[in-house]
Design a protein around this motif. Structure first.
Motif, mmCIF file in Angstrom:
data_model
loop_
_atom_site.group_PDB
_atom_site.id
_atom_site.type_symbol
_atom_site.label_atom_id
_atom_site.label_comp_id
_atom_site.label_asym_id
_atom_site.label_seq_id
_atom_site.Cartn_x
_atom_site.Cartn_y
_atom_site.Cartn_z
ATOM 1 N N THR A 93 -11.930 -16.049 0.512
ATOM 2 C CA THR A 93 -11.024 -17.223 1.131
ATOM 3 C C THR A 93 -8.920 -18.124 1.064
ATOM 4 O O THR A 93 -9.004 -15.770 0.740
ATOM 5 N N GLU A 94 -8.479 -18.276 1.392
ATOM 6 C CA GLU A 94 -7.181 -18.256 1.788
ATOM 7 C C GLU A 94 -7.177 -18.357 0.775
ATOM 8 O O GLU A 94 -5.629 -17.513 -0.361
ATOM 9 N N ARG A 95 -7.406 -18.850 -0.784
ATOM 10 C CA ARG A 95 -6.623 -18.816 -2.119
ATOM 11 C C ARG A 95 -6.493 -17.399 -2.871
ATOM 12 O O ARG A 95 -6.339 -16.242 -3.079
ATOM 13 N N GLY A 96 -7.827 -17.054 -2.143
ATOM 14 C CA GLY A 96 -8.036 -15.836 -2.369
ATOM 15 C C GLY A 96 -7.347 -14.571 -1.691
ATOM 16 O O GLY A 96 -6.747 -13.236 -1.914
ATOM 17 N N LYS A 97 -6.712 -14.452 -0.293
ATOM 18 C CA LYS A 97 -5.164 -13.718 0.175
ATOM 19 C C LYS A 97 -3.968 -14.062 -0.363
ATOM 20 O O LYS A 97 -3.464 -13.342 -0.505
ATOM 21 N N GLU A 98 -4.319 -15.445 -0.961
ATOM 22 C CA GLU A 98 -2.956 -15.249 -1.859
ATOM 23 C C GLU A 98 -2.504 -14.846 -2.849
ATOM 24 O O GLU A 98 -1.626 -14.676 -3.247
ATOM 25 N N TYR A 99 -4.016 -14.662 -3.309
ATOM 26 C CA TYR A 99 -4.117 -13.705 -5.065
ATOM 27 C C TYR A 99 -3.790 -12.472 -4.656
ATOM 28 O O TYR A 99 -2.756 -11.550 -5.185
ATOM 29 N N HIS A 100 -4.232 -11.915 -3.077
ATOM 30 C CA HIS A 100 -3.710 -10.546 -2.724
ATOM 31 C C HIS A 100 -2.678 -9.924 -3.008
ATOM 32 O O HIS A 100 -2.136 -8.950 -2.995
ATOM 33 N N GLU A 101 -1.882 -11.249 -1.501
ATOM 34 C CA GLU A 101 -0.795 -10.978 -1.621
ATOM 35 C C GLU A 101 0.281 -10.848 -2.900
ATOM 36 O O GLU A 101 1.425 -10.211 -3.254
ATOM 37 N N GLU A 102 -0.359 -11.803 -4.143
ATOM 38 C CA GLU A 102 0.186 -11.533 -5.394
ATOM 39 C C GLU A 102 0.337 -10.830 -5.837
ATOM 40 O O GLU A 102 1.732 -9.884 -6.424
ATOM 41 N N MET A 103 -0.946 -10.098 -5.970
ATOM 42 C CA MET A 103 -1.249 -8.997 -6.833
ATOM 43 C C MET A 103 -0.375 -7.989 -6.067
ATOM 44 O O MET A 103 0.426 -6.697 -6.995
ATOM 45 N N GLU A 104 0.103 -7.518 -5.071
ATOM 46 C CA GLU A 104 0.593 -6.461 -3.655
ATOM 47 C C GLU A 104 2.235 -6.603 -4.538
ATOM 48 O O GLU A 104 2.693 -5.109 -4.502
ATOM 49 N N GLU A 105 2.431 -7.684 -4.145
ATOM 50 C CA GLU A 105 3.678 -8.016 -4.174
ATOM 51 C C GLU A 105 4.019 -7.561 -5.812
ATOM 52 O O GLU A 105 5.455 -7.089 -6.286
ATOM 53 N N LYS A 106 3.856 -7.859 -6.999
ATOM 54 C CA LYS A 106 4.101 -7.434 -8.354
ATOM 55 C C LYS A 106 3.849 -5.738 -8.499
ATOM 56 O O LYS A 106 4.618 -5.320 -9.610
ATOM 57 N N TYR A 107 2.750 -5.731 -8.084
ATOM 58 C CA TYR A 107 2.622 -4.360 -8.551
ATOM 59 C C TYR A 107 4.022 -3.418 -7.616
ATOM 60 O O TYR A 107 4.257 -2.410 -7.596
ATOM 61 N N PHE A 108 4.828 -4.125 -6.214
ATOM 62 C CA PHE A 108 5.291 -3.697 -5.342
ATOM 63 C C PHE A 108 6.753 -3.162 -6.504
ATOM 64 O O PHE A 108 7.601 -2.890 -6.292
ATOM 65 N N MET A 109 7.051 -4.464 -7.192
ATOM 66 C CA MET A 109 8.228 -4.920 -7.807
ATOM 67 C C MET A 109 8.140 -4.202 -8.794
ATOM 68 O O MET A 109 9.303 -3.259 -9.973
ATOM 69 N N MET A 110 6.483 -3.782 -10.084
ATOM 70 C CA MET A 110 6.556 -3.339 -10.864
ATOM 71 C C MET A 110 6.828 -1.410 -10.597
ATOM 72 O O MET A 110 7.905 -0.506 -11.285
#
Length: 151
Positions: A93-110
């Protein structure tokens, strides 16, 4: 702060040391839900539930449990396949896509912070050394299994 290229290079290096059999030992539920969301995002936003079970190396019942949790969070939807009512299609879903983007950004920042704290060269040296250790142990286990079969 580490450059985007440095972070991407490090991520690619880590992926080479992250085989599925090692990943399976991580906490199943959270890792499993994140895996499903990432898998869907990387594969056009849809897949069959049986395909997920095969990719993850788990039963369709366990996949169903994960999907139930993801549905409750609003990250995925299920749909019966038009060409075969026995098959279920999973849709991000769109919410799932947003969650994926958040996960990727957190991983990138870490990863970026890790480069800043430890240093890119030291991390790459660790990855190289760890890779050699992993190859050694896998080879040793394979040889031990072969010896055990002959006994």
């Amino acid at each position: 702060m580490a450059s985007r290229e440095e972070v991407l290079e490090l991520i690619e290096s880590f992926k080479n040391l992250h085989p599925q059999h090692v990943v399976e030992k991580a906490q199943f539920e959270q890792r499993g839900m994140n895996f499903v969301v990432k898998y869907l995002a990387k594969n056009g936003g849809t897949t069959y539930t049986f395909e997920l079970a095969n990719v993850m190396g788990i039963s369709t019942a366990r996949v169903s449990n994960l999907i139930n949790k993801l549905e409750q969070k609003g990250f995925v939807e299920r749909k019966i396949a038009e060409n075969d009512a026995r098959k279920t299609i999973l849709i991000l879903t769109e919410r799932g896509k947003e969650y994926h983007e958040e996960m990727e950004e957190k991983y990138f920042m870490m990863m970026s912070k890790m480069i800043d704290v430890i240093g890119k060269e030291e991390i790459l040296q660790f990855i190289q050394t760890f890779g050699k250790m992993q190859t050694f142990f896998e080879s040793h286990i394979d040889n031990q299994e072969k010896e055990d079969k002959h006994d």
